[in-house]
Design a protein around this motif. Structure first.
Motif: not given
Lengths: 453, 453
Positions: B333-341, B349-352, B399-405
């Motif tokens: 929950c803490d890491a989950y983020d949606e951004e407009e790019v 997922l902004k995980l540690k 798409k590869l970047y989005r998968r890893q994000d």
């Protein structure tokens, strides 16, 4: 001899806090055990090495952590509800309850009681079927119970998630799913310390392959797992062997099975015991049995689309199924040694250093010399974040060495008066008991070079 | 908004293989969940960090790994058999079964149904007591069942082993015993994804202290555990708060309790849900309740001999009790983020970085260019033994970047045509999306410097 050695090992495990009886202060529970501080450390090491080897370091195997409690239908499909049972009979003479498959058959309907030796005629004594799964009720209402089962193997959590994993990772054959976790079997035959437990932990891989490749991967996994015990766990080759299951012995789901057996210090095979050579791990070719069954019972399509051959089929699966507790037990048995040193018995656990609870122990030679103690503690605090280290100053040096020998600590460091002036300490190696003086600054490098995977 | 966010998070967890329903192909089991490949990795990281922090790195805390199935008497002593129950009532209007303590009390004997809003008079509707423990039968005979229980908290395994640990380690107060393991509660209130599960995993420490030091260590542990979530797990400070239990709210065993609460994206409190601020961990001062009870019921002397004060007494205990699943849930929950790019939604997922399933992903820019693919694979095979790394060439680079994000991979490396001549690759950072060219030989150092504990 076998039993003497077992007695000594069990005594060490109890005395030094490797293993305790489960719920012990309440008289214990049959075949349920707890791992104490040192046992918990070794057990975690074993699991971490397995997980690192197969999940973290291999791109063809994915981890899973599925629940212990599973839906009843899972075990309808797997065959456990129908087939996972022992046949028990009460000896008419000594009244002991015995597993029919564990005692000697003497003629068509007659068996010999392992306890009192009298004949048991099964037409008269009528063996009872006893299912080995543990059942519980997860309904939120006592009037309408919903029965569910504690899994008897982690494998079923892998099969029921096959489609989930395939759909979320898009893996292609061959690939594996690996899991470590508890499983439960209401074992009737007990004894042999932690060899056969009602609550135990497994490390299982289900490795899915094209049917035509199954035999090849079966051989691969037998070889891979055999080497794992030697190279990563440090078991002695002479205490390991492979044993192929005969056709009659094969489980209902298996096309082929080879056990990796370890030579445990059990006495010869009898009821309530296990043979000297006993199963450490089974590697089975389960064919397409499990996915076919789950597909049939769940009405879900569990086929795999093979885009190389443009066909759709249920993969075959090779299963290396290891027991954490049996591996732990084999590790302790393999490492346990008694030596005579200067007329006294030395008990030493010759553990592979990566499995030892502590890699290093630090002692001050004189516990009442403040300056020596201070330096020893300084060394301890510096190094304890770099490797598992213990500090002890509660006995004389000879006793401190023996304590560490018993728990398998590969290196001991003693800080003495000279250390204060020359900056050197005595480092002693567990197995050879050889000692040398090294600089305080060299400790980490010295030990790390000798403690390799 | 709260619920939208929760829906998105649950959807991500399902889509990318973090969490699946338990026994899902058979329609699932209420409040039982399985962790898929990525979830299992994060969950293991959380447990390893906790174990490393408290067991491996501290000399005052010992590990334990005790059994799930415990003797019935354990729970007579602990009070669970008597007191660990919910009171349930059936709404006379909508027939829903509801926990009395979860709904609004409107007058002396009247509550309001959270489902349909009608009044429930408890004198008429008569709430039923419902014990939350899961029971099973471990007898080897069906005619004479031996009931045993799945522990509702790992803590009891620690208390029942207090004497074993004390006798084998000779620790002096203060010292702790720590354990990670499954626990089971037959929860009536469900929902909120993995927040409240019937099968869940705990990380518990029982920290034994001199009675006079209990308040001080209570404060110490509240502070220590709060900081752990921020520093080691990476949760945002603004999503954490402390909440002290009122006298009325305290469990029967507790002298004081403070919850560390996390701001979960739940909608406001109602039955079948949990409030926005919900318990992540409870730190309790359990006084001498548990050891006194076990001492009384087991008739074993569980006192500690204090050789400083030359007295014998039952220690007090401070218990920081954390949930692995709730920590996992908070992390996501803490890491989950949606951004407009660039006009498109980016889910990240902004995980540690130490918690991310993979630290690094390697892509070839052109998957049909053999030389590029070969170099990318070479880099992958070189680095995968040094840090968790994934290789992917099954889509275009965006798409590869989005998968890893989406799965929180902190760094992605792209190998392109120029890499073949200049030996450099593009490294992209997950959160800033900034890119730079670095030498192939610098990858490990570059990443390791940025991925610290």
């Amino acid at each position: 001899m076998g039993n003497d050695r077992l007695t000594q090992i069990v005594s060490l495990c109890r005395r030094r806090g490797f293993v305790f009886g489960g719920s012990e202060i309440y008289g214990g529970l049959s075949s349920i055990w707890d791992y104490g501080p040192l046992g918990a450390k070794i057990k975690k090491r074993i699991k971490d090495i397995w997980w690192d080897t197969y999940v973290d370091k291999r791109e063809d195997i994915l981890g899973l952590d599925s629940a212990i409690i599973m839906n009843r239908e899972v075990f309808v499909a797997s065959g456990h509800l129908e087939g996972f049972a022992d046949y028990l009979v009460d000896c008419p003479q000594c009244k002991k309850r015995i597993r029919i498959d564990k005692i000697e058959k003497v003629s068509e309907n007659n068996y010999r009681c392992a306890e009192c030796g009298s004949l048991i005629n099964i037409l008269e004594s009528k063996p009872k079927r006893f299912n080995l799964m543990l059942k519980t009720n997860i309904s939120a209402s006592e009037d309408s119970p919903q029965e569910a089962y504690l899994r008897p193997e982690t494998a079923q959590g892998i099969f029921t998630n096959f489609l989930n994993v395939l759909n979320t990772t898009h893996k292609k054959l061959p690939f594996g799913i690996a899991q470590i976790g508890k499983a439960f079997r209401n074992e009737v035959t007990t004894g042999s310390f932690i060899f056969r437990m009602k609550e135990f932990e497994q490390m299982e891989i289900e490795y899915f392959v094209k049917p035509k490749d199954a035999d090849r991967y079966f051989d691969y996994w037998v070889n891979e797992r055999y080497n794992f015990y030697i190279e990563r766990i440090g078991l002695k080759k002479e205490n390991l062997r492979l044993r192929e299951h005969s056709k009659e012995e094969l489980a209902h789901y298996a096309k082929a099975c080879i056990d990796i057996e370890y030579r445990f210090p059990f006495s010869s095979r009898k009821e309530d015991s296990d043979g000297e050579w006993s199963e450490l791990e089974g590697i089975a070719n389960r064919g397409d049995f499990d996915l076919t069954q789950h597909s049939r019972v769940s009405k879900k399509d569990l086929t795999y689309f093979d885009d190389e051959d443009n066909t759709r089929y249920i993969p075959f699966v090779i299963e290396p199924s290891a027991g954490v507790d049996r591996t732990f037990f084999a590790v302790i048995c393999d490492a346990y040694d008694e030596e005579e040193v200067k007329g006294r018995k030395r008990v030493v656990l010759k553990l592979k250093p990566t499995l030892a609870p502590y890699t290093l122990a630090i002692f001050p030679l004189l516990k009442n010399n403040y300056t020596i103690v201070e330096l020893a503690k300084k060394i301890f605090y510096d190094i304890k974040n770099k490797m598992p280290t213990i500090y002890d100053d509660t006995a004389a040096i000879g006793k401190l060495y023996r304590r560490q020998d018993e728990i398998g600590t590969p290196f001991c460091i003693t800080v003495d008066v000279e250390s204060l002036s020359d900056g050197k300490v005595t480092i002693r190696e567990r197995d050879s008991m050889s000692q040398e003086r090294i600089s305080i600054y060299e400790i980490e490098k010295f030990v790390k070079e000798k403690v390799k995977d």
